[in-house]
Enzyme design. Structure first.
Site, PDB file in Angstrom:
ATOM      1  N   GLU A 120       0.863  -1.177   0.000  1.00 42.33           N
ATOM      2  CA  GLU A 120       0.000   0.000   0.000  1.00 42.33           C
ATOM      3  C   GLU A 120       0.902   1.231   0.000  1.00 42.33           C
ATOM      4  OE1 GLU A 120      -3.512   2.294   2.502  1.00 42.33           O
ATOM      5  OE2 GLU A 120      -2.719   0.407   3.298  1.00 42.33           O
ATOM      6  N   ARG A 180       6.088 -13.219   9.388  1.00 41.81           N
ATOM      7  CA  ARG A 180       6.701 -11.923   9.072  1.00 41.81           C
ATOM      8  C   ARG A 180       8.013 -11.778   9.839  1.00 41.81           C
ATOM      9  NH1 ARG A 180       2.602  -7.848  12.338  1.00 41.81           N
ATOM     10  NH2 ARG A 180       2.993  -8.729  14.411  1.00 41.81           N
ATOM     11  N   LYS A 203       4.180   0.460  11.029  1.00 41.34           N
ATOM     12  CA  LYS A 203       4.167   1.710  10.260  1.00 41.34           C
ATOM     13  C   LYS A 203       3.690   2.873  11.118  1.00 41.34           C
ATOM     14  CE  LYS A 203       3.655   0.593   5.353  1.00 41.34           C
ATOM     15  NZ  LYS A 203       2.740   0.601   4.207  1.00 41.34           N
TER      16      LYS A 203
END
Length: 554
Positions: free
Chosen positions: A33, A257, A267
């Protein structure tokens, strides 16, 4: 014979799919994104998706998941593309979820016509309450029984901008008693009157992630859609939508992850560090962003090797930052240009060297390089050495300079300390030495021997530089389980600035972007910014050894 590396579970799946003829060619995608800068966790995903496609002669698409117009910017799109190319990869097609807005809209109409989606006027709070709990089933919305015709009309009006943000949503009609809460009539579309960075004001309804992701994969015929473990609960929604729409059956696979010591990957937290000016920006060399690591001097090869070494797992684990630093050192040791820089200078006078004499010594740029190159280093009567390299009363195994002791000056001569001067506080201000002309490096003379070798710079022919000594941003190893606010654990020594350092003059003649090994000190790279007076700034990439491990064991 070397042992073959075992396949990870995704490689096993791909090999079986290719052998069985399920696919002629694999197609992967990297779907960021564009709402921020990529970090080392994304780098692992990039290396995995692009690496698998390269290994199995497949293709990888770069697809920007641009369905949230308020948070996305072209700046992030460009930074993501630059990061991927810097890592050494290239994509087959550059695509955007916004390319498919019309097709996704048509998919939504198909679901409505099949009686599998409905427009809901409930508030977000009412929808959340109606979903029930993990142990109690949800309650149907009063709008769930709307007719197909009414749903089609309302959804078309949503697209036409007839309603305000949040006034209506489109939901899938799945199973309000499903154990997986995400299957309890998930949202497919919401109203958002916001300007999109590509489509402008053309759309005021935007697909939710769960609706856009799988269908975009299907449109592109992605064979192996690789996500991180937090998307495991989303897979049934992914599969249900593909099945009901009767489109290409892309399939989702999940891996653990990357979690790394002394680092945060959120983020939101990274944005807060930038917003609160705790760091200079997204590319601050202390940040785990790819742009920050690039500015710090990490190399693409070291990040790729690190990603390969940690592999692909099905369970979360914590990877030591020291492993990444190991691969950085491994690569830089082979490629970095050697230069001498004195961090804390103290003057050394060679009493038997002529006052105005300048001798240019030859220094090898990189002893590891196949193609040997050299530079000239000015050797003068007055030099600077490191203050820590001289002791008045040294311990037994101190192999540097002391009264009456001998050392070799790198690329040059053996010297002997004869005298020294101190100020009223006992600080050394000057060291007087004799040099031995016959002891020059490479002369073959073995009459004199010295156990220690010191780096140095000329006192009259040098370049002042600023050094930014970067270290870990946090003091806690596992930031995911750290108590209190994450900002409570900031390392006060994460950046130490040295304005006193002096470098050999060749550093000004070097091409920009070079990685350096400052002899006996560490690996550095010149920063993009200079001081106001034009003085160059060098960022420490990593030390020559893992000094942090020693500190934490004390």
């Amino acid at each position: 014979m070397s042992e073959e590396k075992s396949l990870n579970f995704i490689e096993e799946i791909i090999e079986n799919d290719l052998k069985s003829g399920k696919y002629d060619q694999i197609v992967t995608r990297f779907p960021p994104e564009p709402n921020g800068y990529l970090h080392i966790g994304h780098a692992k995903s990039i290396c995995l998706n692009f690496g698998l496609a390269e290994h199995y002669n497949g293709r990888t698409n770069l697809r920007f998941d641009d369905t949230n117009p308020e948070k996305e910017e072209t700046e992030y799109v460009e930074s993501i593309k630059a990061d991927i190319k810097w890592l050494g990869f290239d994509w087959d097609q550059e695509l955007y979820t916004s390319d498919y807005f019309e097709q996704l809209y048509q998919f939504a109409l198909t679901l409505i016509k099949k009686g599998l989606a409905y427009v809901d006027d409930s508030t977000s709070e009412q929808i959340a309450a109606g979903k029930g709990t993990p142990t109690t089933p949800g309650v149907a919305s009063s709008y769930r029984s709307r007719s197909i015709e009414e749903n089609l009309q309302l959804f078309e009006q949503m697209r036409a901008g007839k309603f305000k943000d949040g006034e209506k949503v489109l939901r899938a009609k799945i199973d309000l008693a499903a154990p997986n809460m995400l299957l309890r009539d998930p949202l497919l579309y919401r109203i958002k009157h916001a300007t999109h960075h590509r489509t402008g004001d053309q759309w005021c309804i935007y697909p939710m992630y769960d609706f856009a992701h799988g269908q975009s994969d299907s449109i592109e015929h992605i064979t192996h859609s690789i996500c991180t473990l937090e998307f495991v609960p989303h897979r049934p929604v992914y599969d249900w939508l593909i099945e009901k729409l009767e489109i290409f059956p892309s399939h989702q696979y999940e891996f653990a992850r990357l979690n790394m010591t002394y680092t945060v990957m959120s983020k939101r937290k990274l944005l807060q560090l930038v917003s609160d000016k705790i760091v200079e920006g997204w590319d601050d060399p202390r940040m785990p962003t790819i742009s920050g690591m690039r500015r710090r001097g990490y190399t693409p090869k070291s990040i790729r090797e690190f990603s390969r070494q940690i592999g692909v797992a099905k369970r979360e684990n914590l990877i030591d930052l020291s492993l990444l630093e190991f691969f950085v050192r491994e690569d830089l040791n082979k490629t970095a240009t050697r230069r001498m820089v004195v961090f804390d200078p103290v003057k050394l006078v060679i009493t038997n060297f002529a006052e105005d004499q300048v001798e240019y010594l030859e220094g090898e740029d990189n002893p590891e390089a196949e193609q040997k190159t050299y530079r000239k280093i000015p050797f003068t009567k007055e030099l600077y050495i490191e203050r820590e390299d001289f002791m008045v009363d040294p311990p037994k195994k101190f192999f540097r300079l002391a009264p009456g002791k001998m050392v070799r000056l790198k690329y040059g001569y053996i010297i002997r300390c004869d005298q020294f001067k101190q100020d009223e506080n006992g600080n050394i201000t000057e060291i007087a030495c004799t040099y031995f002309p016959e002891s020059k490096s490479g002369s073959g003379d073995t009459t004199l021997k010295a156990k220690g070798t010191l780096h140095w710079v000329s006192a009259t022919k040098n370049t002042p530089v600023t050094l930014k000594l970067y270290d870990r941003l946090f003091t806690v190893e596992d930031m995911n389980s750290a108590e209190g606010e994450y900002k409570d654990h900031l390392n006060p020594q994460s950046l130490v600035i040295n304005n006193a350092a002096l470098a050999e003059p060749a550093i000004l003649e070097d091409a920009p972007g070079l990685s350096y090994q400052f002899l006996r000190k560490g690996y550095f790279i010149q920063d993009k910014e200079k001081e106001a007076d034009g003085k160059p700034v060098f960022n420490r990439t990593v030390g020559l050894k893992d000094s942090w491990a020693k500190e934490t064991k004390k």
